[in-house]
Design an enzyme around this catalytic site. Structure first.
Site, PDB file in Angstrom:
ATOM      1  CE  LYS A  74      -1.512  -4.486   3.438  1.00 46.41           C
ATOM      2  NZ  LYS A  74      -1.774  -5.807   2.888  1.00 46.41           N
ATOM      3  CB  SER A 123      -0.863  -0.032   1.263  1.00 44.74           C
ATOM      4  OG  SER A 123      -1.454   1.218   1.490  1.00 44.74           O
ATOM      5  CE1 TYR A 176      -4.057  -2.890   5.645  1.00 41.66           C
ATOM      6  CE2 TYR A 176      -3.501  -0.594   5.238  1.00 41.66           C
ATOM      7  CZ  TYR A 176      -3.798  -1.857   4.767  1.00 41.66           C
ATOM      8  OH  TYR A 176      -3.821  -2.093   3.409  1.00 41.66           O
TER       9      TYR A 176
END
Ligand code: NAD
Ligand code: WQD
Length: 338
Positions: A154, A125, A150
């Site tokens: 990643k 992302s 989150y």
């Protein structure tokens, strides 16, 4: 036929990728625990593509289940979509996010070493870049401290892939750093299924226009941008799906320059929140009820991709514009409402 395992393949991006892979003649196996998707998606992938993918219901944290999945299907390549993805939820339930997002990848990598898997494409992302100082953002822009658990998952998953590729020359991996995916398949048979109140802009817009939400709150109009609202690089989910097809072929055809590679997958164009609203109104013929409120905590001002590396190295380019994203998102919303 080359067999590709799509983890999280009944989800938003995975289902669109399944369609494009089947069209290109790949055999698709989906492993998903259906925690954020619906089994009916398989019918719709079949309706669009003419082929029903194989499906294994599996929580990828389940090591034994992963062993059985590989023993049964022995894929030639993997696209790893499955993850928890709600930024706000990750702040409140960090352990869940670390558990699902890290252990799923670790289990897949462990199994990959036991089978002749050519490589893995990973859903990363643009969140790994935080607010970059220089725009557009290139792949060489350093990561910034993650704003959320989150985002941290990643970054850590990319590091795990990088370390593992370094130690194991037989493993190949490509991280695709998605910018802001939006829109749906033009057939309106598959699209995004937000659970509860959507946190993302486009599903919130379409739900507001459909009368499910009262009004869209525009988070801040005092940013240092031309109209004061924040800027993002929205990418059509079908363009994003096609980037995965290219990445998988690159792995299978041994075209990688390094066994760990990473690419920005965006359009290279930034649009403000107000521009997105205008594009939606134009595409749908609806007038959107919206109101400007305070900035949202943790939001960055603007980000858009430098896509030149992906364009030249992958030979891939996003072709679909903002209006096409809005038009397809609206048709999908109308279908959902029925
Ligand atoms: P999604 O939630 O629609 O799809 C993810 C799928 O993974 C779902 O079908 C869900 O049921 C499944 N899943 C979740 N946990 C699982 C587990 N433990 N075992 C098996 N399956 C599990 O999300 P999406 O938007 O399609 O995102 C796909 C990937 O792309 C994710 O890794 C996400 O972090 C990443 N990503 C998404 C965006 C975005 O804005 N949508 C942006 C950048 C990156
Ligand atoms: C876009 C713009 C909001 C909702 C998130 C994740 C990121 C990635 C993509 C996974 C921002 C504004 C939004 C609303 C608004 N996901 N907005 N009113 O925050 O760029 O990125 O999704 O990897 O990691 O952080 O996307 O769609 O939430 O917001 O004004 O009700 O729309 O402030 O400027 P974001 P978004």
């Amino acid at each position: 036929m080359k067999k590709i395992l799509l983890t999280g393949g009944t989800g938003y991006i995975g289902s669109h990728t399944a369609v494009e892979l089947i069209r290109e003649g790949f055999e698709v196996v989906i492993a998903d625990d259906l925690s954020n998707s619906n089994i009916d998606v398989l019918d719709n992938i079949q309706e669009i593509s003419g082929t029903r993918p194989s499906f294994v219901r599996l929580d990828l944290r389940d090591k034994k289940g992963c062993q059985a999945l590989f023993a049964q299907h022995a894929p030639e390549a993997i696209i790893h979509f499955a993850a928890k993805k709600a930024v706000g939820e990750s702040v409140h339930q960090p352990l869940l996010y670390y558990d699902v997002n890290l252990n799923s990848l670790l289990n897949l990598l462990e199994q990959s070493e036991k089978y002749p898997v050519k490589g893995i494409v990973f859903s990363s992302s643009c969140t790994v870049y935080g607010q970059p100082e220089i725009l557009p953002v290139t792949e060489l822009t350093p990561f910034q401290a993650a704003e959320s658990p989150y985002g941290n998952t990643k970054q850590i998953c990319e590091e795990i892939l990088h370390d593992n590729c370094r130690s194991n020359p037989n493993l190949n991996a490509i991280s695709l750093r998605y910018f802001n995916p939006a829109g749906a398949h033009p057939s309106a048979l598959i699209g995004e299924l937000p659970l509860g109140v959507p946190a993302n802009l486009v599903p919130f817009i379409t739900q507001t226009a459909a009368g499910i939400r009262e009004e869209l709150k525009v988070f801040g109009d005092d940013y240092p941008t031309p109209d004061g609202t924040a800027i993002r690089d929205y990418i059509h989910v079908v363009d994003l799906a096609l980037a995965h097809v290219v990445a998988v072929k690159r792995l299978l055809e041994n075209k990688q320059k390094n066994n760990y590679e990473f690419f920005n997958i965006g359009t290279g164009k930034g649009y403000s929140v107000l521009e997105v609203i205008r594009a939606f109104e134009k595409a749908s013929g609806q007038t959107l009820a919206y109101r400007v409120v305070e900035r949202r905590a943790g939001d960055i001002v603007q980000i858009y991709a430098d896509t030149s590396f992906a364009n030249s190295e992958l030979g891939w380019k996003a072709e679909r514009g903002l209006e096409e994203m809005m038009d397809s998102a609206w048709k999908w919303q109308l279908k959902l409402k029925k």
